[in-house]
Motif scaffolding. Structure first.
Motif, PDB file in Angstrom:
ATOM      1  N   GLY A 105       0.789  -1.226   0.000  1.00 55.47           N
ATOM      2  CA  GLY A 105       0.000   0.000   0.000  1.00 55.47           C
ATOM      3  C   GLY A 105       0.817   1.270   0.000  1.00 55.47           C
ATOM      4  N   GLU A 106       2.138   1.148   0.150  1.00 54.60           N
ATOM      5  CA  GLU A 106       3.003   2.324   0.119  1.00 54.60           C
ATOM      6  C   GLU A 106       3.327   2.702  -1.329  1.00 54.60           C
ATOM      7  OE1 GLU A 106       3.842   4.014   2.851  1.00 54.60           O
ATOM      8  OE2 GLU A 106       2.614   2.595   4.001  1.00 54.60           O
ATOM      9  N   ALA A 107       3.818   3.927  -1.525  1.00 55.99           N
ATOM     10  CA  ALA A 107       4.091   4.437  -2.871  1.00 55.99           C
ATOM     11  C   ALA A 107       5.096   3.556  -3.605  1.00 55.99           C
ATOM     12  CB  ALA A 107       4.602   5.867  -2.784  1.00 55.99           C
ATOM     13  N   ALA A 108       4.813   3.299  -4.872  1.00 54.74           N
ATOM     14  CA  ALA A 108       5.689   2.487  -5.714  1.00 54.74           C
ATOM     15  C   ALA A 108       5.639   3.028  -7.131  1.00 54.74           C
ATOM     16  CB  ALA A 108       5.259   1.021  -5.678  1.00 54.74           C
ATOM     17  N   THR A 109       6.619   2.623  -7.938  1.00 58.21           N
ATOM     18  CA  THR A 109       6.741   3.135  -9.305  1.00 58.21           C
ATOM     19  C   THR A 109       6.948   1.995 -10.284  1.00 58.21           C
ATOM     20  OG1 THR A 109       7.752   5.188  -8.498  1.00 58.21           O
ATOM     21  CG2 THR A 109       8.055   4.676 -10.826  1.00 58.21           C
ATOM     22  N   ALA A 110       6.296   2.114 -11.452  1.00 53.54           N
ATOM     23  CA  ALA A 110       6.517   1.188 -12.564  1.00 53.54           C
ATOM     24  C   ALA A 110       7.044   2.002 -13.742  1.00 53.54           C
ATOM     25  CB  ALA A 110       5.224   0.483 -12.948  1.00 53.54           C
ATOM     26  N   LEU A 111       8.254   1.703 -14.175  1.00 50.70           N
ATOM     27  CA  LEU A 111       8.895   2.430 -15.269  1.00 50.70           C
ATOM     28  C   LEU A 111       9.018   1.520 -16.483  1.00 50.70           C
ATOM     29  CD1 LEU A 111      10.496   4.785 -16.528  1.00 50.70           C
ATOM     30  CD2 LEU A 111      12.548   3.852 -15.413  1.00 50.70           C
ATOM     31  N   LEU A 112       8.465   1.955 -17.611  1.00 57.22           N
ATOM     32  CA  LEU A 112       8.567   1.219 -18.873  1.00 57.22           C
ATOM     33  C   LEU A 112       9.444   2.007 -19.834  1.00 57.22           C
ATOM     34  CD1 LEU A 112       7.809  -0.892 -21.006  1.00 57.22           C
ATOM     35  CD2 LEU A 112       5.657   0.337 -21.357  1.00 57.22           C
ATOM     36  N   LEU A 113      10.509   1.383 -20.313  1.00 50.82           N
ATOM     37  CA  LEU A 113      11.400   1.986 -21.301  1.00 50.82           C
ATOM     38  C   LEU A 113      11.013   1.445 -22.677  1.00 50.82           C
ATOM     39  CD1 LEU A 113      14.773   1.599 -19.339  1.00 50.82           C
ATOM     40  CD2 LEU A 113      13.155   3.517 -19.305  1.00 50.82           C
ATOM     41  N   ALA A 114      10.466   2.305 -23.504  1.00 53.87           N
ATOM     42  CA  ALA A 114       9.924   1.882 -24.797  1.00 53.87           C
ATOM     43  C   ALA A 114      10.722   2.506 -25.940  1.00 53.87           C
ATOM     44  CB  ALA A 114       8.463   2.296 -24.914  1.00 53.87           C
ATOM     45  N   GLN A 171       1.188  -1.242 -27.804  1.00 53.93           N
ATOM     46  CA  GLN A 171       1.649   0.000 -28.412  1.00 53.93           C
ATOM     47  C   GLN A 171       0.663   1.139 -28.183  1.00 53.93           C
ATOM     48  OE1 GLN A 171       4.627   0.773 -29.613  1.00 53.93           O
ATOM     49  NE2 GLN A 171       5.208  -1.290 -28.966  1.00 53.93           N
ATOM     50  N   ASP A 172      -0.618   0.820 -28.189  1.00 53.07           N
ATOM     51  CA  ASP A 172      -1.613   1.859 -27.885  1.00 53.07           C
ATOM     52  C   ASP A 172      -1.415   2.383 -26.466  1.00 53.07           C
ATOM     53  OD1 ASP A 172      -2.679   1.517 -30.367  1.00 53.07           O
ATOM     54  OD2 ASP A 172      -4.457   0.415 -29.705  1.00 53.07           O
ATOM     55  N   PHE A 173      -1.113   1.477 -25.549  1.00 48.02           N
ATOM     56  CA  PHE A 173      -0.879   1.887 -24.165  1.00 48.02           C
ATOM     57  C   PHE A 173       0.351   2.800 -24.070  1.00 48.02           C
ATOM     58  CE2 PHE A 173       1.671   0.990 -20.341  1.00 48.02           C
ATOM     59  CZ  PHE A 173       0.842   1.561 -19.384  1.00 48.02           C
ATOM     60  N   VAL A 174       1.418   2.419 -24.764  1.00 45.29           N
ATOM     61  CA  VAL A 174       2.642   3.214 -24.718  1.00 45.29           C
ATOM     62  C   VAL A 174       2.394   4.615 -25.266  1.00 45.29           C
ATOM     63  CG1 VAL A 174       4.956   3.429 -25.710  1.00 45.29           C
ATOM     64  CG2 VAL A 174       4.195   1.231 -24.800  1.00 45.29           C
ATOM     65  N   ARG A 175       1.592   4.720 -26.311  1.00 43.62           N
ATOM     66  CA  ARG A 175       1.410   6.002 -27.000  1.00 43.62           C
ATOM     67  C   ARG A 175       0.227   6.819 -26.502  1.00 43.62           C
ATOM     68  NH1 ARG A 175       2.424   3.764 -33.208  1.00 43.62           N
ATOM     69  NH2 ARG A 175       4.526   2.941 -32.810  1.00 43.62           N
ATOM     70  N   THR A 176      -0.609   6.232 -25.653  1.00 42.41           N
ATOM     71  CA  THR A 176      -1.819   6.945 -25.250  1.00 42.41           C
ATOM     72  C   THR A 176      -1.495   8.267 -24.560  1.00 42.41           C
ATOM     73  OG1 THR A 176      -3.892   6.744 -24.047  1.00 42.41           O
ATOM     74  CG2 THR A 176      -1.958   5.836 -22.971  1.00 42.41           C
ATOM     75  N   ARG A 177      -2.422   9.231 -24.690  1.00 43.07           N
ATOM     76  CA  ARG A 177      -2.287  10.505 -23.988  1.00 43.07           C
ATOM     77  C   ARG A 177      -3.245  10.591 -22.812  1.00 43.07           C
ATOM     78  NH1 ARG A 177       0.961  14.060 -26.334  1.00 43.07           N
ATOM     79  NH2 ARG A 177       1.616  13.705 -28.488  1.00 43.07           N
ATOM     80  N   ARG A 178      -4.025   9.543 -22.605  1.00 42.53           N
ATOM     81  CA  ARG A 178      -4.940   9.541 -21.469  1.00 42.53           C
ATOM     82  C   ARG A 178      -4.251   8.941 -20.256  1.00 42.53           C
ATOM     83  NH1 ARG A 178      -9.324   4.746 -22.744  1.00 42.53           N
ATOM     84  NH2 ARG A 178     -10.235   5.566 -20.831  1.00 42.53           N
ATOM     85  N   ARG A 183      -2.803   6.533 -17.722  1.00 41.80           N
ATOM     86  CA  ARG A 183      -2.350   5.159 -17.955  1.00 41.80           C
ATOM     87  C   ARG A 183      -3.275   4.152 -17.279  1.00 41.80           C
ATOM     88  NH1 ARG A 183       1.534   5.517 -21.974  1.00 41.80           N
ATOM     89  NH2 ARG A 183       3.020   7.160 -21.474  1.00 41.80           N
ATOM     90  N   TRP A 184      -3.673   4.428 -16.042  1.00 38.45           N
ATOM     91  CA  TRP A 184      -4.543   3.489 -15.340  1.00 38.45           C
ATOM     92  C   TRP A 184      -5.927   3.439 -15.970  1.00 38.45           C
ATOM     93  CZ3 TRP A 184      -3.483  -0.523 -12.678  1.00 38.45           C
ATOM     94  CH2 TRP A 184      -2.358  -0.582 -11.855  1.00 38.45           C
ATOM     95  N   GLN A 185      -6.420   4.565 -16.462  1.00 36.69           N
ATOM     96  CA  GLN A 185      -7.703   4.534 -17.159  1.00 36.69           C
ATOM     97  C   GLN A 185      -7.620   3.630 -18.380  1.00 36.69           C
ATOM     98  OE1 GLN A 185      -8.679   8.683 -17.970  1.00 36.69           O
ATOM     99  NE2 GLN A 185     -10.295   8.625 -16.437  1.00 36.69           N
ATOM    100  N   PHE A 186      -6.531   3.726 -19.123  1.00 40.08           N
ATOM    101  CA  PHE A 186      -6.351   2.876 -20.304  1.00 40.08           C
ATOM    102  C   PHE A 186      -6.356   1.406 -19.912  1.00 40.08           C
ATOM    103  CE2 PHE A 186      -4.171   0.502 -23.511  1.00 40.08           C
ATOM    104  CZ  PHE A 186      -4.451   1.127 -24.708  1.00 40.08           C
ATOM    105  N   LEU A 187      -5.591   1.059 -18.867  1.00 40.56           N
ATOM    106  CA  LEU A 187      -5.502  -0.345 -18.448  1.00 40.56           C
ATOM    107  C   LEU A 187      -6.847  -0.872 -17.977  1.00 40.56           C
ATOM    108  CD1 LEU A 187      -2.090  -0.342 -16.539  1.00 40.56           C
ATOM    109  CD2 LEU A 187      -2.597  -1.489 -18.710  1.00 40.56           C
ATOM    110  N   MET A 188      -7.569  -0.086 -17.182  1.00 40.16           N
ATOM    111  CA  MET A 188      -8.855  -0.555 -16.674  1.00 40.16           C
ATOM    112  C   MET A 188      -9.845  -0.768 -17.820  1.00 40.16           C
ATOM    113  SD  MET A 188      -8.462  -1.104 -13.504  1.00 40.16           S
ATOM    114  CE  MET A 188      -6.868  -1.682 -14.115  1.00 40.16           C
ATOM    115  N   ALA A 189      -9.831   0.108 -18.811  1.00 40.13           N
ATOM    116  CA  ALA A 189     -10.722  -0.069 -19.962  1.00 40.13           C
ATOM    117  C   ALA A 189     -10.351  -1.335 -20.737  1.00 40.13           C
ATOM    118  CB  ALA A 189     -10.648   1.156 -20.876  1.00 40.13           C
TER     119      ALA A 189
END
Length: 456
Positions: free
Chosen positions: A325-334, A419-426, A428-434
């Protein structure tokens, strides 16, 4: 439920089940089929272990992970529960004890892989064993791995029928609506109780950075690590050679790390995992072979040094961060959008797509030679799984198939979602949940799109 709560309190020390566990326990105890999409750490193990102690007969727990089997069995035995596991790395004496216990009905819970379940010595003994229910843990392996390199997953529905059609519970942390439908179909779930909990983690900030060269990619990993000294995490790459090379470079730079992939021996894999869990290693550089079933609350970050092949795999892997539950980060290098300055991701995905096409071509050739009905043969395992995936074959028993008339098979095209996820402007979590069929949610406020800042 009164009896189940009593067992929970007596053995586990909890007064009641969590809200997400309660409907699962009720369904399992009531003999219903279950499909539960429950994030790791949600307590799915207890949800089937407690009912197993209230039922007569053995609960078969099918899981792909040796480490998870042994960990679960050790915990259960510490509670004086009659539990065992079977896998190929066991000493002969331990394996003999587990096999003998099947015949005598000794085990309340028996953990094993699909391959072990369907092996002749185990399958023969299970014929005389009363099976209370089956549990398929990490059920996404059926749709994600089953026709790639774990083909025995595709025979589990037939195995259930051959064992007298006991109730079946399938658990996974992530599954799209389409994958959930396939899991139900292939396992033959009957009017299952469905529980789907969104995998959203509000404490997990998602970041994506464009890479313009291999050198920049390595530098980005190093800069990220330097900004987070003494914090634990995971670095994911898509190739075994890549994990070994990067781990060597980072170890030379003074980091406490090593590589992990499926090509390592069992002892080396266990040692790496144990050293990381104990804090002797700060992080592991791993392929997707690592992490499933590992519930480590101290993971503060996950780096993807390559773009993963699917959103399911990506969400599984980033979900290993921030479980406390503590702050964490996910970094994707594309790789940058054109793929010309840094073709790393494009070449990797082209390689995996070529492998997939080759498998389909092999399956098509096998289809032309197969009789309308036949027996399972190990050398045809992948082809038979692919044909089952495309509804060209049904398993009448776990060891006998029948071909089905249908249009010519075609290899599925890789979806554009990653690729849509990487390029999205919305958000990130909204994209994944959809993408995973979840209801619209407000922006997370923490990802790089929400903060509109370049991540450094």
């Amino acid at each position: 439920m009164h009896d189940a709560r009593q067992v929970l309190q007596t053995l586990w020390g909890y007064t009641d089940f969590r809200p997400q566990q309660r409907p699962i326990v009720e369904a399992v105890a009531g003999g219903r089929d279950v499909l539960a999409v429950l994030p790791t750490g949600g307590g799915k193990s207890v949800a089937f272990q407690v009912p197993a102690l209230l039922a007569s007969g053995t609960t078969l727990v099918v899981t792909p992970l040796v480490a998870l089997m042994e960990d679960q069995v050790a915990r259960l035995r510490s509670l004086r529960v009659a539990a065992a596991c079977l896998h190929g790395e066991q000493p002969a004496a331990v394996r003999s004890e587990s096999l003998a216990g099947i015949e005598t009905g000794r085990w309340a819970l028996l953990y094993l892989s699909p391959e072990t379940l369907l092996s002749p010595p185990v399958w023969a003994r299970l014929q005389g064993c009363p099976i209370a229910r089956m549990v398929l843990d990490e059920a996404h392996c059926l749709t994600g791995w089953g026709s790639s390199f774990r083909p025995d997953y595709h025979r589990l529905g037939a195995a259930r029928r051959a064992l007298g059609h006991p109730p079946l519970c399938a658990f996974t942390a992530t599954a799209t609506p389409a994958d959930r439908a396939r899991i139900e179909q292939w396992l033959g779930l009957v009017e299952p109780v469905r529980l789907v909990i969104a995998p959203y983690r509000p404490n997990l900030a998602i970041r994506v950075r464009w890479m313009y060269s291999t050198r920049q990619r390595c530098g980005a990993v190093g800069a990220f690590l330097a900004s987070r000294p003494d914090t634990s995490g995971l670095v994911y790459l898509r190739t075994r050679a890549g994990t070994e090379k990067l781990a060597r470079e980072l170890a030379k730079a003074g980091y406490r790390t090593t590589h992990y992939h499926a090509g390592l021996g069992a002892a080396a894999r266990r040692r790496a995992e144990g050293d990381w869990l104990a804090g002797r290693l700060q992080f592991l550089v791993a392929t997707n072979a690592f992490g499933m079933g590992v519930d480590a609350p101290h993971v503060r970050w996950v780096i993807h040094a390559h773009t993963p092949p699917s959103l399911e795999e990506y969400l599984q892997e980033i979900g290993r961060a921030g479980r406390d539950g503590e702050a964490a980060t996910a970094l994707l290098l594309a790789s940058e959008p054109t793929g010309w300055l840094d073709p790393t991701d494009r070449l990797l995905h082209r390689h995996f797509a070529a492998n997939r096409r080759e498998q389909w071509q092999t399956a098509e050739k096998a289809l032309a030679r197969l009789p309308a009905q036949g027996d399972f043969r190990p050398e045809l395992a992948l082809s038979l799984a692919l044909l089952h995936e495309r509804d060209r074959l049904v398993w009448e028993t776990p060891f006998r198939y029948r071909l089905v008339a249908a249009p010519p098979i075609r290899p599925p095209e890789a979806g554009p979602l990653v690729q849509d996820f990487v390029r999205t402007r919305r958000c990130r979590w909204q994209f994944l949940m959809a993408a995973f069929g979840e209801a619209a949610s407000p922006p997370c406020g923490r990802c790089d799109r929400c903060t509109s800042r370049t991540f450094r």
